[in-house]
Design a protein around this motif. Sequence first.
Motif, PDB file in Angstrom:
ATOM      1  N   UNK A  71       0.898  -1.308  -0.158  1.00  0.00           N
ATOM      2  CA  UNK A  71      -0.002  -0.007   0.034  1.00  0.00           C
ATOM      3  C   UNK A  71       0.889   1.330   0.017  1.00  0.00           C
ATOM      4  N   UNK A  72       1.842   1.351   0.703  1.00  0.00           N
ATOM      5  CA  UNK A  72       2.699   2.452   0.927  1.00  0.00           C
ATOM      6  C   UNK A  72       3.577   2.417  -0.506  1.00  0.00           C
ATOM      7  N   UNK A  73       3.927   1.634  -1.372  1.00  0.00           N
ATOM      8  CA  UNK A  73       4.383   1.919  -2.738  1.00  0.00           C
ATOM      9  C   UNK A  73       3.536   2.220  -3.466  1.00  0.00           C
ATOM     10  N   UNK A  74       2.303   1.777  -3.556  1.00  0.00           N
ATOM     11  CA  UNK A  74       1.452   2.304  -4.409  1.00  0.00           C
ATOM     12  C   UNK A  74       0.880   3.834  -4.150  1.00  0.00           C
ATOM     13  N   UNK A  75       0.834   4.278  -2.877  1.00  0.00           N
ATOM     14  CA  UNK A  75       0.412   5.803  -2.476  1.00  0.00           C
ATOM     15  C   UNK A  75       1.864   6.642  -2.782  1.00  0.00           C
ATOM     16  N   UNK A 130       9.351   7.177   2.958  1.00  0.00           N
ATOM     17  CA  UNK A 130      10.590   6.526   2.707  1.00  0.00           C
ATOM     18  C   UNK A 130      10.707   6.199   1.188  1.00  0.00           C
ATOM     19  N   UNK A 131       9.674   5.526   0.807  1.00  0.00           N
ATOM     20  CA  UNK A 131       9.768   5.088  -0.742  1.00  0.00           C
ATOM     21  C   UNK A 131       9.606   6.430  -1.541  1.00  0.00           C
ATOM     22  N   UNK A 132       8.993   7.338  -1.334  1.00  0.00           N
ATOM     23  CA  UNK A 132       8.996   8.852  -2.023  1.00  0.00           C
ATOM     24  C   UNK A 132      10.572   9.262  -2.205  1.00  0.00           C
ATOM     25  N   UNK A 140      13.289   7.751  -2.736  1.00  0.00           N
ATOM     26  CA  UNK A 140      13.989   6.860  -3.718  1.00  0.00           C
ATOM     27  C   UNK A 140      14.001   7.521  -4.930  1.00  0.00           C
ATOM     28  N   UNK A 141      15.040   7.802  -5.492  1.00  0.00           N
ATOM     29  CA  UNK A 141      15.203   8.452  -7.064  1.00  0.00           C
ATOM     30  C   UNK A 141      14.247   7.810  -8.004  1.00  0.00           C
ATOM     31  N   UNK A 142      13.507   8.519  -8.755  1.00  0.00           N
ATOM     32  CA  UNK A 142      12.493   8.192  -9.747  1.00  0.00           C
ATOM     33  C   UNK A 142      13.327   7.447 -10.807  1.00  0.00           C
ATOM     34  N   UNK A 143      14.500   7.733 -11.051  1.00  0.00           N
ATOM     35  CA  UNK A 143      15.554   7.201 -12.365  1.00  0.00           C
ATOM     36  C   UNK A 143      15.470   5.857 -12.195  1.00  0.00           C
ATOM     37  N   UNK A 144      15.639   5.276 -10.853  1.00  0.00           N
ATOM     38  CA  UNK A 144      15.824   3.818 -10.590  1.00  0.00           C
ATOM     39  C   UNK A 144      14.561   2.847 -11.233  1.00  0.00           C
ATOM     40  N   UNK A 145      13.182   3.472 -10.972  1.00  0.00           N
ATOM     41  CA  UNK A 145      12.012   2.867 -11.444  1.00  0.00           C
ATOM     42  C   UNK A 145      11.913   3.206 -13.075  1.00  0.00           C
ATOM     43  N   UNK A 173      13.083   9.231   9.440  1.00  0.00           N
ATOM     44  CA  UNK A 173      12.579   9.466   8.038  1.00  0.00           C
ATOM     45  C   UNK A 173      11.648  10.433   8.100  1.00  0.00           C
ATOM     46  N   UNK A 174      10.664  10.339   9.071  1.00  0.00           N
ATOM     47  CA  UNK A 174       9.411  11.360   9.159  1.00  0.00           C
ATOM     48  C   UNK A 174       9.962  12.713   9.621  1.00  0.00           C
TER      49      UNK A 174
END
Length: 302
Positions: A96-100, A161-163, A165-170, A297-298
């Motif tokens: 769910x976290x990854x999706x959001x 945390x997931x947000x 992560x650099x978008x370039x990897x995905x 992180x927060x």
Amino acid sequence: MVQKKKAGDYVFYIVTIAIVGAFLLTIAYPFLNSLAISLNDAKDTALGGLSIIPRKFTLSNYTRVFKNSKIYQAYFITISRTIVGTAMGFLFTAMLSYGLSNKNLMGRKFYTMICLIPMYFSGGIIPTYFLMQSLHLTNSFWVYILPNLVGLWNMILMRTYFSQIPDAMEESARIDGANYFTIFFKIILPVSGTIIATIVLYIAVFQWNAWFDASIYINNKDELKPLQSILMQIVNEAKYAETMAQQGMSADQIAAAGAGKDTNVRSITMATMIITILPIIVTYPFLQKYFIQGVMVGSVKG
């Protein structure tokens, strides 16, 4: 060039060490006192004045706790719910976290708001009980697992945390033909060790310490009750036996209460507490580094 420390610097260090030392003492002393009571003879404990070292060392308090046949099944239930609940809770919360966290998700803000509402409002105990009953989860092991599949606060931490992560990897993985599941399991999770350890620790501690759900949803199956519930029963039996002893009941009557003649409720209570928290104390040092990093992180990005 090494700068010389002034007298004021040494004073600051000394004061800081003294404050931190006093703070650590206030944290450690209650635990050491509880450990000493749990390892001290029950009759001697009743005299009072015990600090951090047992005056009359004995393991009889722990022996008395483990003589209860229900505790072994309770350990199995607690360990099972901790393992299964942690694994499934982490998986669903992480997905769910990854999706959001995906900026391309349509209705992302709406879904996030829907997730935030239960953090402030709940249906209440009675409606929740009827919901669990209608789902046939009462008196079932799965009542410990399914209602706790997603922790909203944990979800917020993981999404943050997931947000980061650099978008370039995905994007590079998408160019190579990877789907979202491949990206999630082979790219996102492998680089998220810090937050994974933190969330796993959060969920595991919650599952290990949980007792309230069992007191509500497990009514007639003692074999499904977790360790916390059984230890509470042992403490209550010790209190009852101690009350009988104070009222001058016979040794046979006291033994029939389930705790024995030389019962001291403080000794039994402290022994049960040590039994409960020892696995967490043993586990925490291995995750401390990740836990501290994950908590930050927060504070970096909301």
